[in-house]
Design an enzyme around this catalytic site. Structure first.
Site, PDB file in Angstrom:
ATOM      1  CB  CYS A  30      -7.846  -1.013   2.373  1.00 28.73           C
ATOM      2  SG  CYS A  30      -9.094  -0.393   2.860  1.00 28.73           S
ATOM      3  NE  ARG A  31      -3.345   0.473   5.231  1.00 27.02           N
ATOM      4  CZ  ARG A  31      -2.918   2.167   6.096  1.00 27.02           C
ATOM      5  NH1 ARG A  31      -2.111   2.463   5.749  1.00 27.02           N
ATOM      6  NH2 ARG A  31      -3.737   1.964   7.523  1.00 27.02           N
ATOM      7  CB  SER A  32      -3.934  -5.417   6.060  1.00 24.68           C
ATOM      8  OG  SER A  32      -3.998  -5.805   6.921  1.00 24.68           O
ATOM      9  CB  CYS A  49      -3.497  -1.719   7.642  1.00 21.36           C
ATOM     10  SG  CYS A  49      -4.934  -2.909   7.255  1.00 21.36           S
ATOM     11  CG  ASN A  61      -7.481  -7.591   8.794  1.00 21.30           C
ATOM     12  OD1 ASN A  61      -8.369  -8.622   9.555  1.00 21.30           O
ATOM     13  ND2 ASN A  61      -6.706  -7.683   7.919  1.00 21.30           N
ATOM     14  CG  ASP A  71      -5.752   5.134   5.491  1.00 18.00           C
ATOM     15  OD1 ASP A  71      -6.533   3.946   4.378  1.00 18.00           O
ATOM     16  OD2 ASP A  71      -5.692   5.004   6.670  1.00 18.00           O
TER      17      ASP A  71
END
Ligand code: 4NP
Length: 161
Positions: free
Chosen positions: A13-15, A8, A11, A130
């Site tokens: 939150c999402r990934s 993401c 690095n 995001d």
């Protein structure tokens, strides 16, 4: 060993959430001896930092612990990882540009949203949104996309079409 890198922007939150979910699937399905995963960001905003507290909270509520620390994607990652999984179109384009300037790149670059069925994506998102400037609900929504997406990705890696 098949190696998968979730990517993401920051690095945090999402990934790292995707990495935690995918790692839990590997453990549960006893695939951790043949497959491994990591995560990274296209930006270097938070090097060495733990994931966002909201990502940690969502993972913890499902019994998933992560010790991940943020890092930026490296050109050498394209020689290490079999799959790179982009969370949004901007990450995807960034990875494609890096691929072109990497030495002997082997990574297959894919988009996470392409593994999520319409039934698991009722809002018809075209990217993993995001959640950084959102609230806990936005992180829960990301989890609801990533959880089926990670299983579908795992199935795809095991049975490439
Ligand atoms: P991520 O979210 O890409 O899912 O880790 C973000 C984290 C940090 C920032 C943006 C997005 N930031 O601008 O610092």
């Amino acid at each position: 060993m098949i190696q998968v890198l979730f990517v993401c922007l920051g690095n945090i939150c999402r990934s790292p959430m995707a990495e935690g979910i995918f790692q839990a699937l590997l453990q549960a399905q006893k695939l951790h001896t043949v497959m491994s995963c990591d995560s990274a960001g296209t930006a270097n905003y938070h090097p060495g930092m733990a994931p966002d507290h909201r990502t940690l909270k969502v993972l913890k509520s499902r019994g998933i612990h992560t010790a991940h620390r943020a890092r930026q994607v490296l050109h050498s990652d394209f020689q290490t990882f079999d799959f790179m999984v982009a969370m949004d179109d901007s990450n995807h384009q960034h990875l494609q540009r890096m691929f072109q300037s990497a030495n002997n790149p082997l990574s297959q670059i894919v988009r996470m949203i392409d593994f999520i069925s319409p039934a698991d994506n009722p809002q018809a998102h075209r990217e993993i949104p995001d959640p950084y400037y959102g609230d806990l609900n936005d992180f829960e929504e990301v989890f609801a996309l990533l959880s089926p997406g990670c299983q579908a990705l795992l199935t795809h890696i095991q049975n490439p079409r």
